[in-house]
Motif scaffolding. Structure first.
Motif, PDB file in Angstrom:
ATOM      1  N   SER A  46    -117.598  90.444  -5.545  1.00 19.42           N
ATOM      2  CA  SER A  46    -118.287  89.321  -6.178  1.00 19.42           C
ATOM      3  C   SER A  46    -118.423  89.543  -7.683  1.00 19.42           C
ATOM      4  CB  SER A  46    -119.673  89.140  -5.548  1.00 19.42           C
ATOM      5  OG  SER A  46    -120.416  88.151  -6.228  1.00 19.42           O
ATOM      6  N   LYS A  47    -118.796  90.746  -8.068  1.00 17.08           N
ATOM      7  CA  LYS A  47    -118.984  91.052  -9.492  1.00 17.08           C
ATOM      8  C   LYS A  47    -117.652  91.049 -10.246  1.00 17.08           C
ATOM      9  CE  LYS A  47    -123.154  93.800  -8.648  1.00 17.08           C
ATOM     10  NZ  LYS A  47    -123.725  95.163  -8.604  1.00 17.08           N
ATOM     11  N   ILE A  48    -116.609  91.523  -9.584  1.00 14.57           N
ATOM     12  CA  ILE A  48    -115.287  91.536 -10.221  1.00 14.57           C
ATOM     13  C   ILE A  48    -114.761  90.106 -10.379  1.00 14.57           C
ATOM     14  CG2 ILE A  48    -112.903  92.347 -10.003  1.00 14.57           C
ATOM     15  CD1 ILE A  48    -114.121  94.757  -8.380  1.00 14.57           C
ATOM     16  N   ALA A  49    -115.038  89.264  -9.386  1.00 18.72           N
ATOM     17  CA  ALA A  49    -114.645  87.858  -9.487  1.00 18.72           C
ATOM     18  C   ALA A  49    -115.332  87.188 -10.671  1.00 18.72           C
ATOM     19  CB  ALA A  49    -114.983  87.127  -8.189  1.00 18.72           C
ATOM     20  N   LEU A  50    -116.568  87.559 -10.945  1.00 24.21           N
ATOM     21  CA  LEU A  50    -117.280  87.016 -12.103  1.00 24.21           C
ATOM     22  C   LEU A  50    -116.598  87.406 -13.409  1.00 24.21           C
ATOM     23  CD1 LEU A  50    -121.117  87.343 -11.369  1.00 24.21           C
ATOM     24  CD2 LEU A  50    -119.771  85.253 -11.668  1.00 24.21           C
ATOM     25  N   LEU A  51    -116.033  88.604 -13.438  1.00 28.32           N
ATOM     26  CA  LEU A  51    -115.297  89.033 -14.633  1.00 28.32           C
ATOM     27  C   LEU A  51    -114.100  88.118 -14.877  1.00 28.32           C
ATOM     28  CD1 LEU A  51    -115.279  92.930 -14.145  1.00 28.32           C
ATOM     29  CD2 LEU A  51    -116.774  91.598 -15.630  1.00 28.32           C
ATOM     30  N   ASN A  52    -113.586  87.550 -13.801  1.00 27.81           N
ATOM     31  CA  ASN A  52    -112.454  86.617 -13.888  1.00 27.81           C
ATOM     32  C   ASN A  52    -112.918  85.172 -14.065  1.00 27.81           C
ATOM     33  OD1 ASN A  52    -110.008  87.894 -13.952  1.00 27.81           O
ATOM     34  ND2 ASN A  52    -109.618  87.760 -11.746  1.00 27.81           N
ATOM     35  N   ASP A  53    -114.241  85.000 -14.204  1.00 27.30           N
ATOM     36  CA  ASP A  53    -114.829  83.653 -14.318  1.00 27.30           C
ATOM     37  C   ASP A  53    -114.545  82.788 -13.095  1.00 27.30           C
ATOM     38  OD1 ASP A  53    -115.899  84.155 -16.879  1.00 27.30           O
ATOM     39  OD2 ASP A  53    -113.972  83.709 -17.812  1.00 27.30           O
ATOM     40  N   ASP A  54    -114.350  83.438 -11.946  1.00 21.96           N
ATOM     41  CA  ASP A  54    -114.129  82.714 -10.697  1.00 21.96           C
ATOM     42  C   ASP A  54    -115.477  82.605  -9.974  1.00 21.96           C
ATOM     43  OD1 ASP A  54    -113.367  81.694  -8.239  1.00 21.96           O
ATOM     44  OD2 ASP A  54    -111.507  82.844  -8.173  1.00 21.96           O
ATOM     45  N   LEU A  55    -116.248  81.586 -10.338  1.00 18.50           N
ATOM     46  CA  LEU A  55    -117.608  81.453  -9.818  1.00 18.50           C
ATOM     47  C   LEU A  55    -117.623  81.168  -8.318  1.00 18.50           C
ATOM     48  CD1 LEU A  55    -119.269  79.372 -12.690  1.00 18.50           C
ATOM     49  CD2 LEU A  55    -119.135  81.852 -12.419  1.00 18.50           C
ATOM     50  N   LYS A  56    -116.661  80.411  -7.852  1.00 15.50           N
ATOM     51  CA  LYS A  56    -116.602  80.072  -6.428  1.00 15.50           C
ATOM     52  C   LYS A  56    -116.361  81.315  -5.582  1.00 15.50           C
ATOM     53  CE  LYS A  56    -114.324  76.920  -3.181  1.00 15.50           C
ATOM     54  NZ  LYS A  56    -113.277  75.844  -3.030  1.00 15.50           N
ATOM     55  N   PHE A  88    -107.890  96.016 -16.045  1.00 19.39           N
ATOM     56  CA  PHE A  88    -107.497  96.978 -15.014  1.00 19.39           C
ATOM     57  C   PHE A  88    -108.175  96.664 -13.688  1.00 19.39           C
ATOM     58  CE2 PHE A  88    -108.114 100.875 -12.575  1.00 19.39           C
ATOM     59  CZ  PHE A  88    -106.800 101.280 -12.423  1.00 19.39           C
ATOM     60  N   ILE A  89    -109.468  96.387 -13.714  1.00 19.00           N
ATOM     61  CA  ILE A  89    -110.172  96.199 -12.434  1.00 19.00           C
ATOM     62  C   ILE A  89    -109.856  94.841 -11.805  1.00 19.00           C
ATOM     63  CG2 ILE A  89    -112.332  95.300 -13.432  1.00 19.00           C
ATOM     64  CD1 ILE A  89    -113.779  96.948 -11.237  1.00 19.00           C
ATOM     65  N   THR A  90    -109.686  93.813 -12.605  1.00 19.07           N
ATOM     66  CA  THR A  90    -109.385  92.505 -12.009  1.00 19.07           C
ATOM     67  C   THR A  90    -107.990  92.487 -11.381  1.00 19.07           C
ATOM     68  OG1 THR A  90    -108.721  91.674 -14.195  1.00 19.07           O
ATOM     69  CG2 THR A  90    -110.977  91.202 -13.472  1.00 19.07           C
ATOM     70  N   LYS A  91    -107.117  93.358 -11.844  1.00 18.84           N
ATOM     71  CA  LYS A  91    -105.788  93.485 -11.235  1.00 18.84           C
ATOM     72  C   LYS A  91    -105.892  93.929  -9.769  1.00 18.84           C
ATOM     73  CE  LYS A  91    -103.399  97.209 -12.088  1.00 18.84           C
ATOM     74  NZ  LYS A  91    -102.586  98.268 -12.735  1.00 18.84           N
ATOM     75  N   GLN A  92    -106.951  94.663  -9.447  1.00 22.96           N
ATOM     76  CA  GLN A  92    -107.103  95.198  -8.097  1.00 22.96           C
ATOM     77  C   GLN A  92    -107.703  94.176  -7.124  1.00 22.96           C
ATOM     78  OE1 GLN A  92    -105.677  98.039  -8.196  1.00 22.96           O
ATOM     79  NE2 GLN A  92    -105.914  98.518 -10.384  1.00 22.96           N
ATOM     80  N   LEU A  93    -108.206  93.065  -7.645  1.00 26.17           N
ATOM     81  CA  LEU A  93    -108.982  92.130  -6.835  1.00 26.17           C
ATOM     82  C   LEU A  93    -108.237  91.597  -5.608  1.00 26.17           C
ATOM     83  CD1 LEU A  93    -111.741  90.815  -6.610  1.00 26.17           C
ATOM     84  CD2 LEU A  93    -110.950  88.987  -8.118  1.00 26.17           C
TER      85      LEU A  93
END
Length: 670
Positions: free
Chosen positions: A229-239, A156-161
């Motif tokens: 930044s924290k939500i991107a980490l949930l997506n494993d998007d380190l960059k 749900f939260i990564t959908k909002q990114l």
């Protein structure tokens, strides 16, 4: 045809069947009925129950859930949103009547509801359907991440990114690259008539103007960047995570270097505007309560220089009003000068001294962080309690619970108190302050949970029961003597009904939670076919009565049972006449249920009228599909029948009295 039936869960006051993995120290059924009467069922299913040895704090807690529910508006296609004012205001986001100014508080508060449908809809509205129109400054990404910390719904939260990143980029229109800081006009910060705007007008006005580099917007942008930044980490998007983390760190550094006022020893505005009265980049000439906002997000470094700002919070010479925290210190030249007036000369909203629940909420959030995460001596748990009590007391008007817009800090009473506008104002939070502050649940992403109640020996007991957290039920129990709950002396913690911390001293506890991969799912989402928030076209309401006034209130998506704010249609019922209300959908719809909400005296169970439901068939004839002889006031009445198709639904009302009046708050069709 299957026999139609009417769901009356509220008629039976027997306790709801005990759910598995719960504690039952509080009689939730009894407490819910005592606070909400006929509408108790919704609260039993949705809120964490709470009791405490301080009656005022407990009463305000339950009242604020009633306020929150009243502000849940069903807008049809997008489901539920949370409003700030009960009634529509000329300046809100049409036709939804939302304002993004207090959305952060709505999310922080609503994340504790057990049914996630409401916040899922609201956050989707903010990010997927244009709800966050940036009319006001905001930290909605941060609040959305705070919601994730409770439910752990990664999808749900990564959908909002993507939308979060777009809105973050859009705020660059309020960024001064030469100073590497954000600026805003105070009225866009939801704080009209502040020091910067008043002084920029030469002391003559200040509702608009006075653009400045403010502690608020710069803290919000820091918090949003960190959340992204924290939500991107949930997506494993380190960059991507590193990019936004670096942005947040740079924002923090620039903020501390440039907005710390060494003369006032406080975070203050610097002017963006440059005119005959004020100069670009000068500090404003006084301290404001907004200078404590950075601690809401744990932004300032933990050192004595910054922490010392808190030494003035409770001082009567500074922010510590006898009846509420001042937004500006009384030494300011235009402290409490009234610039704005409403009808009949009534005082309008300003931020040059009045006490605002909005910023009192921010201060209490910051205080909780200060007490949990900083090494300092300026603020104690006693301070938190006393400001919380002061804030709770503001919820009372003439002995009745009614939170209004703003208050006198140096005498008792509200300032902005406008009929049909100011009542039960949803521009702040309270219950999140109880849950995360007073009772001490400190949400984290991992399986280690910190609990640190901000309580000293002033209380003899409290219980916060069956809070949904990481898919588990969490109960915190404090019994100073051990005689109230008879489970032992001190603080104990239960997870899924089992004691995990034995009764012990009232101090910080670290709990290892089991990994729970089962995410709480929201209830089934259904489209309300009857709602019309635009007040034109279809669905269209008609009535057998000639009076068409307030007909739109029947399907505007709003329902509450406060007796001092009207949102119902008065339908006259005559014994010798056919009395009906119908909804014309404009085209054929398929439906199986309707929900009627009636408003009546608070101590009344059944209303005096009965109702039957009919549909228009293709041959032009009306066919009755259901009826009810018992309708309950001040709650929803579900009428369910076999699934039908029709372009119209009609409700027939009968009364044994020759003439009566039925107050209908809302009609829903599913």
């Amino acid at each position: 045809m299957r026999h139609y039936f009417l769901l009356f869960s509220l008629l039976i006051s027997l306790p709801i069947l005990a759910q598995k993995n719960e504690t039952h120290f509080i009689d939730s059924n009894k407490k819910s009925i005592s606070h909400y009467g006929n509408d108790s069922d919704w609260y039993e299913k949705n809120i964490p129950f709470f009791e405490i040895s301080d009656k005022e704090i407990e009463d305000v807690y339950y009242y604020r859930w009633e306020v929150y529910k009243a502000h849940l508006r069903n807008i049809g296609d997008y489901g539920y949103v949370v409003t700030e004012f009960l009634n529509a205001m000329s300046w809100d986001h049409k036709p939804y009547n939302t304002l993004n100014a207090a959305t952060v508080f709505h999310i922080y508060e609503g994340r504790w509801l057990k049914d996630r449908l409401y916040l899922n809809n609201y956050i989707d509205f903010m990010y997927q359907h244009g709800g966050n129109n940036r009319r006001y400054t905001e930290s909605i990404a941060d609040a959305t991440y705070a919601n994730y910390l409770i439910n752990q719904d990664k999808d749900f939260i990564t959908k909002q990114l993507p939308s979060m990143m777009k809105i973050d980029a859009d705020w660059q229109d309020h960024y001064d690259a030469s100073k590497k800081l954000y600026f805003v006009e105070p009225v866009m910060d939801a704080t009209e008539n502040t020091i910067s705007s008043i002084d920029a007008s030469g002391g003559t006005d200040g509702f608009t103007g006075g653009d400045g580099f403010r502690p608020s917007i710069n803290s919000y942008m820091y918090a949003n960047a960190l959340a992204i930044s924290k939500i991107a980490l949930l997506n494993d998007d380190l960059k991507l995570a590193e990019k936004y983390q670096q942005k947040a760190l740079e924002q923090k550094q620039n903020f501390q270097e440039k907005l710390w006022n060494p003369t006032l020893r406080h975070f203050t505005d610097r002017f963006k505007v440059n005119n005959e009265f004020v100069k670009y980049w000068d500090f404003i000439r006084g301290r404001e309560l907004v200078g404590f906002v950075p601690w809401v997000y744990n932004l300032p470094d933990d050192n004595q220089k910054y922490n010392s700002a808190w030494s003035r919070l409770r001082s009567p010479e500074h922010f510590g009003g006898a009846y509420g925290l001042r937004t500006v210190e009384p030494s300011y030249q235009y402290y409490m000068k009234q610039y704005r007036f409403g009808p009949n000369g009534a005082k309008e909203c300003q931020w040059n001294g009045p006490s605002w629940p909005y910023q009192t909420t921010q201060v209490l959030l910051g205080m909780a962080n200060l007490l949990n995460n900083y090494n300092q001596k300026e603020i104690t748990k006693k301070d938190y309690w006393e400001i919380l009590k002061q804030y709770a007391n503001q919820h009372y008007k003439n002995g009745k619970l009614n939170i209004l817009e703003n208050y006198y800090p140096d005498e008792k009473g509200a300032i902005a108190d406008f009929d049909q506008r100011s009542e039960h104002y949803n521009h702040s939070e309270f219950n999140d302050l109880i849950i995360t502050g007073l009772c001490g649940i400190r949400p984290t992403q991992g399986n280690k949970l910190e609990i640190n109640p901000l309580v000293e020996d002033n209380l003899t007991y409290f219980c916060l029961e069956n809070v949904r957290y990481h898919g588990q039920n969490l109960t915190i129990l404090y019994d100073k003597s051990g005689n109230h709950y008879k489970k032992g002396k001190g603080l104990s913690v239960y997870v899924d009904g089992k004691m995990v911390v034995k009764p012990s001293t009232l101090e910080k506890k670290i709990i290892n939670l089991s990994t729970n991969k089962n995410i709480d799912q929201p209830s089934k989402e259904e489209l309300n076919l009857g709602v019309n928030i635009r007040e034109k076209d279809f669905p269209k309401v008609a009535t057998s009565n000639s009076d068409s006034k307030d007909l739109n209130k029947l399907n505007d998506g709003r329902i509450w049972y406060f007796d001092n704010v009207r949102n119902y249609y008065e339908n006259k019922i005559f014994a010798e006449k056919e009395n009906w209300i119908e909804i014309d959908f404009g085209s054929e719809k398929e439906f199986y249920k309707t929900i009627l909400s009636f408003v009546d005296k608070k101590d009344k169970n059944f209303i005096d009228q009965t109702c039957s439901v009919g549909i228009l068939e293709k041959n032009g004839q009306w066919k009755k599909v259901a009826n009810s002889n018992k309708l309950i006031a001040n709650t929803k009445n579900d009428i369910v029948f076999d699934k039908v198709k029709s372009s119209k639904i009609r409700f027939y009302f009968e009364s044994k009295t020759a003439e009566s009046v039925l107050k209908i708050g809302e009609i829903e069709v599913y």
